[in-house]
Design an enzyme around this catalytic site. Structure first.
Site, PDB file in Angstrom:
ATOM      1  CB  CYS A   1     -80.003 -13.396  14.275  1.00 16.60           C
ATOM      2  SG  CYS A   1     -81.676 -13.849  14.774  1.00 16.60           S
ATOM      3  CD  GLU A   2     -81.561 -20.653  13.917  1.00 17.09           C
ATOM      4  OE1 GLU A   2     -82.516 -21.229  14.450  1.00 17.09           O
ATOM      5  OE2 GLU A   2     -80.482 -21.198  13.689  1.00 17.09           O
ATOM      6  CG  HIS A   3     -85.034 -16.317  14.783  1.00 12.05           C
ATOM      7  ND1 HIS A   3     -84.959 -16.104  16.139  1.00 12.05           N
ATOM      8  CD2 HIS A   3     -85.134 -17.663  14.623  1.00 12.05           C
ATOM      9  CE1 HIS A   3     -85.005 -17.261  16.773  1.00 12.05           C
ATOM     10  NE2 HIS A   3     -85.114 -18.214  15.877  1.00 12.05           N
ATOM     11  CG  HIS A   4     -85.257 -11.153  12.019  1.00  9.49           C
ATOM     12  ND1 HIS A   4     -85.295 -11.471  13.366  1.00  9.49           N
ATOM     13  CD2 HIS A   4     -86.543 -10.888  11.659  1.00  9.49           C
ATOM     14  CE1 HIS A   4     -86.539 -11.380  13.801  1.00  9.49           C
ATOM     15  NE2 HIS A   4     -87.312 -11.047  12.795  1.00  9.49           N
TER      16      HIS A   4
ATOM     17  CG  HIS B   1     -78.913 -10.248  19.522  1.00 11.68           C
ATOM     18  ND1 HIS B   1     -79.028 -11.496  18.943  1.00 11.68           N
ATOM     19  CD2 HIS B   1     -78.272 -10.448  20.707  1.00 11.68           C
ATOM     20  CE1 HIS B   1     -78.492 -12.411  19.744  1.00 11.68           C
ATOM     21  NE2 HIS B   1     -78.029 -11.793  20.821  1.00 11.68           N
TER      22      HIS B   1
ATOM     23  CB  CYS C   1     -82.723  -9.096  14.949  1.00 13.28           C
ATOM     24  SG  CYS C   1     -82.275 -10.012  16.435  1.00 13.28           S
TER      25      CYS C   1
END
Length: 206
Positions: free
Chosen positions: A90-93, A159, A161
């Protein structure tokens, strides 16, 4: 700013700077209050650097290459490969999400080797991602590169995250879909695809 061809990953043609990653990991350890010199952490920056090189290897691959070799076959029914395992980040976390991809298309006179659909999943998943974009990218690749009449993609993923931080809800699954061509315009084709995706799994050998 370096220009690149549309569809080419930002990191294509570049090698991973392992030393730079190691330096960054060392700084993270210091920032959270750890001692990067203690025995258990001495090799951690190097391990993380090698891991990032592996999990982001798709940045150096244009997935289109796997769909270049096709076979002329007059097959007019749906081709479906389901339960393609994948792991992405995941590119956010920068936390992993894992799941299964189901890819189908209606050929227009040519088909691709079945393993190549798994190859494009690997290439597209091994880069900083969000599941929604990954689903769209796979559907566009199959439709455009194969000149297919239609294409459909469904991804099911868990996920970390969501399970390791924030709401911390374990066991939840995210399902995304992308329909192209006849899979979008023809309800019967779309229904057949979704029915096949969710039908009971056959056991090997019958």
């Amino acid at each position: 700013m370096v220009k690149r061809e549309p569809g080419t990953p930002a990191g294509a043609g570049h090698t991973v700077d392992l030393q730079r990653i190691q330096n960054a990991v060392r700084e993270i350890l210091l920032a959270v209050g750890e001692d990067p010199e203690r025995d258990g952490l001495l090799e951690t920056p190097a391990r993380v650097a090698r891991m990032y090189a592996e999990v982001f290897s798709g940045l150096k691959i244009d997935p289109k290459i796997y769909l270049k070799k096709t076979f002329n076959v007059q097959h007019e029914e749906m081709v479906l490969v389901r339960d393609i395992d994948f792991n992405s980040m995941c590119e956010h976390h920068l936390l992993p999400f894992t799941g299964r991809a189901h890819i189908a298309y209606l050929p227009s006179g040519k088909v691709v080797g079945l393993s190549k659909l798994a190859r494009i999943v690997e290439a597209v998943s091994h880069r900083p991602q969000v599941q929604e974009r990954m689903t769209e990218e796979l559907a566009d690749l199959v439709l455009n590169e194969l000149g297919a009449i239609g294409a459909g993609v469904v991804l099911e993923a868990s996920h970390s995250c969501m399970s390791l931080r924030g709401v911390r809800k374990t066991g939840s699954t995210t399902i995304t879909s992308a329909m192209r061509g006849s899979f979008k315009t023809n309800p019967a084709t779309r229904a057949e695809f979704l029915s096949l995706v969710h039908s009971p799994r056959l056991r090997a050998g019958g």
